[in-house]
Structures are given as C-alpha cells and as structure tokens.
Design an enzyme around this catalytic site. Structure first.
Site, PDB file in Angstrom:
ATOM      1  N   LYS A  67      -4.424  14.153  -7.993  1.00 28.38           N
ATOM      2  CA  LYS A  67      -3.271  13.845  -8.828  1.00 28.38           C
ATOM      3  C   LYS A  67      -2.217  15.125  -8.801  1.00 28.38           C
ATOM      4  O   LYS A  67      -0.880  14.953  -8.723  1.00 28.38           O
ATOM      5  CB  LYS A  67      -3.738  13.523 -10.214  1.00 28.38           C
ATOM      6  CG  LYS A  67      -4.418  12.126 -10.228  1.00 28.38           C
ATOM      7  CD  LYS A  67      -3.648  10.889 -10.006  1.00 28.38           C
ATOM      8  CE  LYS A  67      -2.348  10.536 -10.965  1.00 28.38           C
ATOM      9  NZ  LYS A  67      -1.776   9.528 -10.486  1.00 28.38           N
ATOM     10  N   TYR A 111     -10.415  14.047  -8.800  1.00 28.66           N
ATOM     11  CA  TYR A 111      -9.448  13.401  -9.165  1.00 28.66           C
ATOM     12  C   TYR A 111      -8.258  14.008  -9.472  1.00 28.66           C
ATOM     13  O   TYR A 111      -7.061  13.795  -9.273  1.00 28.66           O
ATOM     14  CB  TYR A 111      -9.875  12.455 -10.117  1.00 28.66           C
ATOM     15  CG  TYR A 111      -8.947  11.436 -10.805  1.00 28.66           C
ATOM     16  CD1 TYR A 111      -8.122  10.578 -10.346  1.00 28.66           C
ATOM     17  CD2 TYR A 111      -8.624  11.735 -12.337  1.00 28.66           C
ATOM     18  CE1 TYR A 111      -7.087   9.745 -11.062  1.00 28.66           C
ATOM     19  CE2 TYR A 111      -7.360  11.425 -13.067  1.00 28.66           C
ATOM     20  CZ  TYR A 111      -6.994  10.312 -12.515  1.00 28.66           C
ATOM     21  OH  TYR A 111      -6.062   9.567 -13.202  1.00 28.66           O
ATOM     22  N   ASP A 115       1.000  -1.144   0.150  1.00 24.17           N
ATOM     23  CA  ASP A 115       0.026   0.054   0.016  1.00 24.17           C
ATOM     24  C   ASP A 115       1.052   1.161   0.161  1.00 24.17           C
ATOM     25  O   ASP A 115       1.673   1.525   1.054  1.00 24.17           O
ATOM     26  CB  ASP A 115      -0.921   0.147   1.385  1.00 24.17           C
ATOM     27  CG  ASP A 115      -1.594   1.286   1.454  1.00 24.17           C
ATOM     28  OD1 ASP A 115      -1.464   2.165   0.539  1.00 24.17           O
ATOM     29  OD2 ASP A 115      -2.676   1.150   2.311  1.00 24.17           O
ATOM     30  N   ILE A 116       0.841   2.148  -0.999  1.00 26.11           N
ATOM     31  CA  ILE A 116       1.703   3.264  -1.333  1.00 26.11           C
ATOM     32  C   ILE A 116       1.790   4.115  -0.090  1.00 26.11           C
ATOM     33  O   ILE A 116       2.479   5.103  -0.020  1.00 26.11           O
ATOM     34  CB  ILE A 116       1.873   3.843  -2.491  1.00 26.11           C
ATOM     35  CG1 ILE A 116       0.641   4.456  -2.870  1.00 26.11           C
ATOM     36  CG2 ILE A 116       2.339   2.811  -3.559  1.00 26.11           C
ATOM     37  CD1 ILE A 116       0.671   5.435  -4.230  1.00 26.11           C
TER      38      ILE A 116
HETATM   39  N1  NAP Z   1      -6.495   5.260 -17.248  1.00 21.59           N
HETATM   40  C1  NAP Z   1      -6.369   6.329 -17.760  1.00 21.59           C
HETATM   41  O1  NAP Z   1      -7.115   6.504 -18.687  1.00 21.59           O
HETATM   42  C2  NAP Z   1      -5.389   7.233 -17.187  1.00 21.59           C
HETATM   43  C3  NAP Z   1      -5.211   8.402 -17.739  1.00 21.59           C
HETATM   44  C4  NAP Z   1      -4.473   9.249 -17.315  1.00 21.59           C
HETATM   45  C5  NAP Z   1      -3.422   8.928 -16.372  1.00 21.59           C
HETATM   46  N2  NAP Z   1      -3.531   7.723 -15.868  1.00 21.59           N
HETATM   47  C6  NAP Z   1      -2.691   7.461 -14.714  1.00 21.59           C
HETATM   48  O2  NAP Z   1      -1.944   6.380 -14.907  1.00 21.59           O
HETATM   49  C7  NAP Z   1      -1.743   5.332 -14.015  1.00 21.59           C
HETATM   50  C8  NAP Z   1      -2.021   4.245 -14.054  1.00 21.59           C
HETATM   51  O3  NAP Z   1      -3.566   4.012 -14.255  1.00 21.59           O
HETATM   52  P1  NAP Z   1      -4.445   2.584 -14.417  1.00 21.59           P
HETATM   53  O4  NAP Z   1      -5.154   3.124 -15.441  1.00 21.59           O
HETATM   54  O5  NAP Z   1      -3.216   1.453 -14.766  1.00 21.59           O
HETATM   55  O6  NAP Z   1      -5.073   2.514 -13.617  1.00 21.59           O
HETATM   56  P2  NAP Z   1      -5.794   1.235 -12.719  1.00 21.59           P
HETATM   57  O7  NAP Z   1      -5.860   0.134 -13.761  1.00 21.59           O
HETATM   58  O8  NAP Z   1      -7.023   1.943 -11.999  1.00 21.59           O
HETATM   59  O9  NAP Z   1      -4.639   0.722 -11.716  1.00 21.59           O
HETATM   60  C9  NAP Z   1      -4.357   1.257 -10.448  1.00 21.59           C
HETATM   61  C10 NAP Z   1      -3.757   0.095  -9.562  1.00 21.59           C
HETATM   62  O10 NAP Z   1      -3.486   1.006  -8.424  1.00 21.59           O
HETATM   63  C11 NAP Z   1      -3.655   0.163  -7.293  1.00 21.59           C
HETATM   64  N3  NAP Z   1      -3.732   0.948  -5.957  1.00 21.59           N
HETATM   65  C12 NAP Z   1      -4.848   1.629  -5.562  1.00 21.59           C
HETATM   66  N4  NAP Z   1      -4.628   2.087  -4.361  1.00 21.59           N
HETATM   67  C13 NAP Z   1      -3.326   1.733  -4.041  1.00 21.59           C
HETATM   68  C14 NAP Z   1      -2.638   2.024  -2.936  1.00 21.59           C
HETATM   69  N5  NAP Z   1      -2.870   2.588  -1.780  1.00 21.59           N
HETATM   70  N6  NAP Z   1      -1.492   1.268  -2.753  1.00 21.59           N
HETATM   71  C15 NAP Z   1      -1.041   0.650  -3.730  1.00 21.59           C
HETATM   72  N7  NAP Z   1      -1.643   0.237  -5.002  1.00 21.59           N
HETATM   73  C16 NAP Z   1      -2.930   0.876  -5.167  1.00 21.59           C
HETATM   74  C17 NAP Z   1      -4.888  -0.590  -7.761  1.00 21.59           C
HETATM   75  O11 NAP Z   1      -5.077  -1.576  -7.219  1.00 21.59           O
HETATM   76  P3  NAP Z   1      -6.365  -2.333  -6.521  1.00 21.59           P
HETATM   77  O12 NAP Z   1      -7.428  -2.497  -7.559  1.00 21.59           O
HETATM   78  O13 NAP Z   1      -6.208  -3.551  -5.745  1.00 21.59           O
HETATM   79  O14 NAP Z   1      -6.743  -1.285  -5.444  1.00 21.59           O
HETATM   80  C18 NAP Z   1      -4.822  -0.627  -9.179  1.00 21.59           C
HETATM   81  O15 NAP Z   1      -4.161  -2.096  -9.412  1.00 21.59           O
HETATM   82  C19 NAP Z   1      -2.355   6.362 -12.752  1.00 21.59           C
HETATM   83  O16 NAP Z   1      -1.262   7.141 -12.147  1.00 21.59           O
HETATM   84  C20 NAP Z   1      -3.269   7.412 -13.462  1.00 21.59           C
HETATM   85  O17 NAP Z   1      -3.840   8.369 -12.657  1.00 21.59           O
HETATM   86  C21 NAP Z   1      -4.553   6.820 -16.276  1.00 21.59           C
END
Ligand code: NAP
Length: 288
Positions: free
Chosen positions: A128, A124, A37-38
């Site tokens: 961020k 959100y 957990d970060i």
């Molecule tokens: N998806 C998009 O369109 C998008 C666009 C712009 C930027 N981003 C950024 O890209 C990055 C990756 O996003 P993604 O799309 O891969 O999101 P994602 O599929 O929702 O993955 C995020 C991961 O973070 C984990 N997480 C949540 N709370 C945590 C905690 N306290 N400690 C450790 N792990 C935790 C979640 O695990 P659990 O499921 O087990 O909680 C999940 O596996 C993020 O920084 C996001 O803001 C995403």
C-alpha cells in the site's frame, strides 16, 4: 458536477460509495474487478474520462495472504494505483486513492499525523505504501486518503463476525491490546464523495488526508459495543492479548490516525465511532 468513476465497486467501501452516490442522484459509476482490472493499462486508459474524478477503492486486502503472496499484493496495491494515476494525469482527471494505517509501524503512542514517517511491518502495508508513493509522484494533485478498521457489518468483517458469534456462542475472546479507529464504510464513503465534489467548486490541495470515525478503540471495545448495540450483555466479551491470536501478518499495536488534515481542509469530520456503529447496526436491522 464531475462524473465519478469508482474502482473496486463491489468491495466494502466501493459498494457504499456507489450506493450513496446513486441514491443522492450524483453522476457516479462503479466498476468491479471483472469490468476493470486496475493493473490493465489499456483498459484503465479507456475507462478514465477527461475531467472526471476516480475514487480508487480497489485493493488486494487479504492482509495475511499477502505475507506469502507479496508479488500479487504489490501488483494491485502498488502498480494498480500507478496505472490509475498515469491515466488520470493523461486526461486531466482527478484521483482519490484510498490507503491504510498499515503504512505505519503501529508503535506510536499518539495519533499519526499525515506526515509521520511510514514504516510498514507487513507485506500488505509495504504494497500500500508503494501505491501511495506512486500516486503522489505521478499526480501530485491526487488525494491519498488513509483510513483504518473499515466495516460494513456485512459479509465477514469484524462487526458482522461479532454479530454472528453473539448468536452462536456464550462468550467470545477478543484482543484488547491493539488500538485503532473503527470506521463505518458508509461514513467514509460520504467523506470521499464530499472530497470528490469539492473538485469543482473549492478543490482541496493534493496530498495525504486521514479519514476515520472519531475516537479510538481496541477490538475488545468494538466487540463490547457490538454486543451492547444488539441488546446482548457486553460482559460475554472477554479481553485477551494478541499473543493468543497470532496471525501471519503482524497487526499494529497502535494505529490511530490524526484527522486534523481532513478538518483543516474544510471537510466534514466523520462522527465518533460509537455513533457510527449505532447507525450501522440500525441500518443492518432495517434491512434484515
Ligand atoms: N477493510 C479495512 O479494514 C481497511 C482498512 C484500511 C484501509 N482500507 C483500504 O480501503 C480500500 C477499500 O477496502 P475494502 O475494505 O472495501 O476492501 P474489499 O472489500 O476487499 O474490496 C476491494 C475490492 O477491490 C477489488 N479488486 C481487487 N483486485 C483488483 C484489481 N486488480 N482491479 C480492480 N479491482 C480489484 C476486489 O474485487 P474482487 O473481490 O473481485 O477481487 C474488491 O471488490 C482499500 O484501499 C483498502 O486498502 C481498508
């Protein structure tokens, strides 16, 4: 080659970083939220090895839920990156922190450069931005990599949803008044690993970078391309406006990110979004 620790390793992006890293034989280790957990300072301090590189893919990404749960979003997206940055600073580790186009207001008319003024309009986005600011204040050598519209084509992301709707419905209405950069998680993962492995030989100076697939599109454009990509008639996708799909969190009308900083750092530009989508659809077919 430095050891790489990937947080949020079971998410869309993290899972591709791990998959690409391990398949190329790189020293990459992933931890999901259950293992690390970060926001847990002691656990993070124990997990970050001296001289390693941490790629933070962990985040609270439920954009709409964050509107009524900003405390939880801020804990993960604001406090979590600060905890990681402090742990990295303490042991001389490098940090690559992933952020988002949602830090901007989304009312621009041309691509946002890295130094454009952030002005998030959603909980959100605010959470961020706090994470970005904490990382940059605590560890100036860290990289904050903003990206946008990330998809894998699996689960419930936009591309996966369009593939499903193409099978289930005759027509689908998709908003045509929001412009952004669709980004294939695997391409971004490759870019993050390239940045991580430059830490040894030719380090990129710390700061903000923008990394998305090239070009720009509306969600309607992306949906049409998905339909065409699976051999369906793109005319079955009908354009509509955001007013018809009101969501709890406001969506940026224009959030195209300028990737100039990425290429100026000598990093490989991510390919144009249509090419990336074609590759993503091909990979999904190959695994079907
Ligand atoms: N998806 C998009 O369109 C998008 C666009 C712009 C930027 N981003 C950024 O890209 C990055 C990756 O996003 P993604 O799309 O891969 O999101 P994602 O599929 O929702 O993955 C995020 C991961 O973070 C984990 N997480 C949540 N709370 C945590 C905690 N306290 N400690 C450790 N792990 C935790 C979640 O695990 P659990 O499921 O087990 O909680 C999940 O596996 C993020 O920084 C996001 O803001 C995403």
């Amino acid at each position: 080659m430095r050891n790489v620790l990937v947080t949020g390793a079971h998410g869309q992006l993290g899972s591709h970083v791990i998959d690409l890293g391990t398949s190329s034989g790189s020293p990459v280790r992933g931890v999901g939220s259950a293992e690390l957990d970060i926001t847990d300072e002691a656990a993070v301090a124990a997990a970050v090895a001296p001289g390693s590189v941490v790629i933070n893919c962990a985040a609270y990404t439920a954009v709409d839920a964050a509107e009524t749960d900003e405390v939880a979003a801020t804990a993960v997206n604001g406090h979590g990156p600060a905890v990681l940055a402090r742990a990295c600073a303490d042991v001389g580790a490098a940090l690559i922190h992933v952020s988002t186009d949602y830090v901007f207001a989304g009312d621009a008319t041309q691509p946002y450069p890295v130094d454009a003024r952030p002005d998030p309009r959603s909980a959100y986005g605010r959470s961020k931005l706090l994470g970005e600011q904490a990382v940059r204040a605590i560890l100036p050598s860290a990289h904050v990599v903003r990206t946008a519209w990330v998809y894998t084509g699996e689960g419930n992301d936009f591309v996966a949803t369009m593939r499903r709707l193409e099978r289930d419905r005759d027509t689908v209405r998709v908003v045509d008044d929001q412009l952004g950069c669709p980004t294939y998680a695997r391409d971004l993962a490759a870019g993050l690993l390239e940045l991580a492995f430059r830490a040894d030989s030719d380090p990129v100076p710390g700061g903000i970078l923008h990394a998305t697939n090239g070009g720009e599109a509306t969600w309607y454009d992306l949906a049409c391309a998905v339909f065409a990509g699976v051999g369906a008639d793109p005319h079955r996708v009908l354009p509509c406006t955001s007013d018809e799909f009101v969501r709890p969190a406001p969506r940026p009308a224009y959030s195209v990110l300028d990737g100039q900083s990425w290429s100026a750092a000598g990093l490989t530009p991510l390919r144009p979004w249509r090419e990336a989508l074609e590759a993503a659809l091909g990979a999904l077919d190959a695994h079907a």
